[in-house]
Design a protein around this motif. Structure first.
Motif, PDB file in Angstrom:
ATOM      1  N   VAL A 144       1.060  -1.142   0.287  1.00 30.34           N
ATOM      2  CA  VAL A 144       0.140  -0.305  -0.429  1.00 30.34           C
ATOM      3  C   VAL A 144       0.838   1.750  -0.079  1.00 30.34           C
ATOM      4  O   VAL A 144       2.204   1.463   0.800  1.00 30.34           O
ATOM      5  CB  VAL A 144      -1.187   0.157   1.340  1.00 30.34           C
ATOM      6  N   THR A 145       0.419   2.263  -0.626  1.00 26.92           N
ATOM      7  CA  THR A 145       1.243   3.710  -0.809  1.00 26.92           C
ATOM      8  C   THR A 145       0.970   4.469   0.734  1.00 26.92           C
ATOM      9  O   THR A 145       0.367   4.457   0.966  1.00 26.92           O
ATOM     10  CB  THR A 145       0.817   4.568  -1.882  1.00 26.92           C
ATOM     11  N   ARG A 192       0.602  11.502  -1.915  1.00 28.23           N
ATOM     12  CA  ARG A 192      -0.137  10.106  -2.537  1.00 28.23           C
ATOM     13  C   ARG A 192      -0.656   9.324  -1.698  1.00 28.23           C
ATOM     14  O   ARG A 192      -0.989   8.098  -1.689  1.00 28.23           O
ATOM     15  CB  ARG A 192       0.651   9.780  -3.452  1.00 28.23           C
ATOM     16  N   VAL A 205      -2.276   6.115   0.780  1.00 28.45           N
ATOM     17  CA  VAL A 205      -3.704   5.705   1.132  1.00 28.45           C
ATOM     18  C   VAL A 205      -4.216   5.187   2.573  1.00 28.45           C
ATOM     19  O   VAL A 205      -4.491   4.934   2.591  1.00 28.45           O
ATOM     20  CB  VAL A 205      -3.677   4.244  -0.091  1.00 28.45           C
ATOM     21  N   THR A 206      -2.467   5.388   3.198  1.00 32.47           N
ATOM     22  CA  THR A 206      -2.280   5.217   4.385  1.00 32.47           C
ATOM     23  C   THR A 206      -1.085   5.475   4.979  1.00 32.47           C
ATOM     24  O   THR A 206      -0.317   5.243   4.668  1.00 32.47           O
ATOM     25  CB  THR A 206      -2.280   3.283   4.478  1.00 32.47           C
TER      26      THR A 206
END
Length: 416
Positions: A402-403, A409, A411-412
């Motif tokens: 996950v980014t 950018r 996401v978490t």
């Protein structure tokens, strides 16, 4: 009559010489043909990536029916292996024996270093190689005129990668998410690529006040990592960062790191270049960081579906998809070159590469992965930026990348 016969013989000889020396080629039917050498390491440690580059290139050219203008495109697959000398000889044979007029693709920096000399020797433009190591740029800069036949490297130098990782951990220390000493152990495969990233990790982390407590490299293909990990663990490094291109080696490194109880933050750059990384590593990859290539629109998912149907296994966004993007870039350049000159041969492609691509006049903005590929005078590598070439950083969380960086950018949040 004898005089006329002699004239005819002379004319025929001249015709053969001109056709052999000219940049163009033609088939038995008289159709114009452009022969392209496709560099793929089909044997050695990069064999899987080599197959990916070969098949992804074919897919892209199938989409245009192997046709640009009134030229038929003939692809010549060249096994560059993982040996620089053998790779150079293979490309030379493709040029001399098979009549390649232009070359494209490539994976290893070490091979790119040797094929750069072949391209210069035969004055054959080599387009959009993916060799990422800093050494390739440094060699090009020693004689930009001689090496001007190497055009449009697709991957930037590794300094931007090292700075991304540094910024991630700097932010974690500043916020208190990461505590303890600012120490780093730098490891990697003993290759140009491994040293390129490793050297920049040492440089940029040191400049930011980190102490480098370990910095060693091992042979590509190594799977017994216990002695290496013992040194890293005894160094007390808070961060362990490096790159491993060989999938089996990456899996061994991470699994054995968990076995010995290494609790450091681990960067294993290039891990997700293999679509089967989770099957190889399992839970040992949990928490690991890597750069995270991605798609900019739905064409990426379409490519993955086509790849699965064609090859029977999942495409990696950092390998198969990259190869397809390289091929798309090559096709667009050749189409624009043809539109400008009406001719596709070594001379016009080289001219377009020097005057349009390497100056920044030409931009490839039909990528499935980047906002745009563009270059600038005096540099072999592409321009880096969120409006150009850019990859965020990811972390494995619950078995998936996950980014997590940069914040714009993410996401978490990263788990430290």
């Amino acid at each position: 009559m004898k005089k006329l016969s002699k004239i005819l013989v002379i004319l025929l000889t001249l015709s053969l010489i001109l056709s052999a020396c000219g940049g163009g080629s033609s088939s038995d039917s008289g159709e114009k043909v452009l022969k392209i050498a496709v560099g793929c390491s089909l044997t050695g440690t990069g064999a899987k990536a080599g197959t990916a580059f070969e098949e992804a290139t074919k897919m892209a050219f199938e989409d245009i029916d192997y046709k640009i203008g009134d030229y038929a495109i003939e692809l010549i697959t060249v096994d560059l292996t993982d040996d620089p000398e053998k790779g150079a000889l293979a490309l030379e044979q493709a040029i001399v024996k098979d009549g390649a007029q232009v070359a494209m693709q490539g994976w290893f920096t070490t091979i790119a270093m040797s094929t750069m000399d072949v391209a210069a020797k035969y004055q054959i433009p080599y387009l959009f190689n993916y060799g990422a190591g800093q050494a390739l740029d440094e060699k090009w800069e020693t004689d930009p005129e001689k090496y001007s036949y190497y055009i449009g490297k697709m991957y930037p130098t590794t300094d931007f990668i090292a700075m991304e990782y540094r910024d991630l951990f700097d932010a974690a220390f500043a916020s208190g998410q990461l505590t303890g000493e600012k120490t780093i152990a730098v490891y990697g495969e003993d290759t140009d690529w491994g040293h390129s990233l490793g050297d920049n990790l040492v440089r940029y982390f040191s400049e930011a006040g980190y102490e480098v407590v370990y910095n060693e490299y091992f042979a590509a293909g190594t799977t017994d990592m216990y002695a290496i990990l013992a040194k890293i663990q005894s160094s007390g490094a808070n961060i362990v960062a490096g790159t491993i291109n060989t999938p089996a080696s990456a899996a061994a490194f991470l699994k054995q790191a968990r076995e010995v109880g290494l609790e450091s933050q681990i960067v294993c750059h290039s891990l997700n270049e293999n679509a089967d990384w989770y099957e190889l590593c399992g839970d040992a990859a949990e928490g690991v960081y890597d750069q995270l290539p991605g798609y900019i629109d739905e064409r990426g998912a379409e490519f993955e579906d086509r790849w699965m149907e064609r090859m029977g296994y999942a495409a990696s966004v950092a390998c198969e998809s990259v190869a397809y993007d390289c091929a798309l870039c090559t096709i667009q350049m050749l189409q624009d070159c043809y539109e400008m000159y009406g001719v596709l041969d070594s001379e016009t492609i080289y001219k377009f590469g020097c005057e349009e691509v390497q100056t920044g006049n030409w931009i490839f903005d039909n990528s499935i992965m980047q906002a745009a590929y563009r270059w600038e005078s005096g540099r072999l590598s592409p321009v880096v930026g969120e409006d150009a070439f850019y990859y965020p950083l990811g972390q494995v969380q619950n078995g998936e990348f996950v980014t997590v960086w940069p914040e714009s950018r993410a996401v978490t949040n990263a788990i430290f």
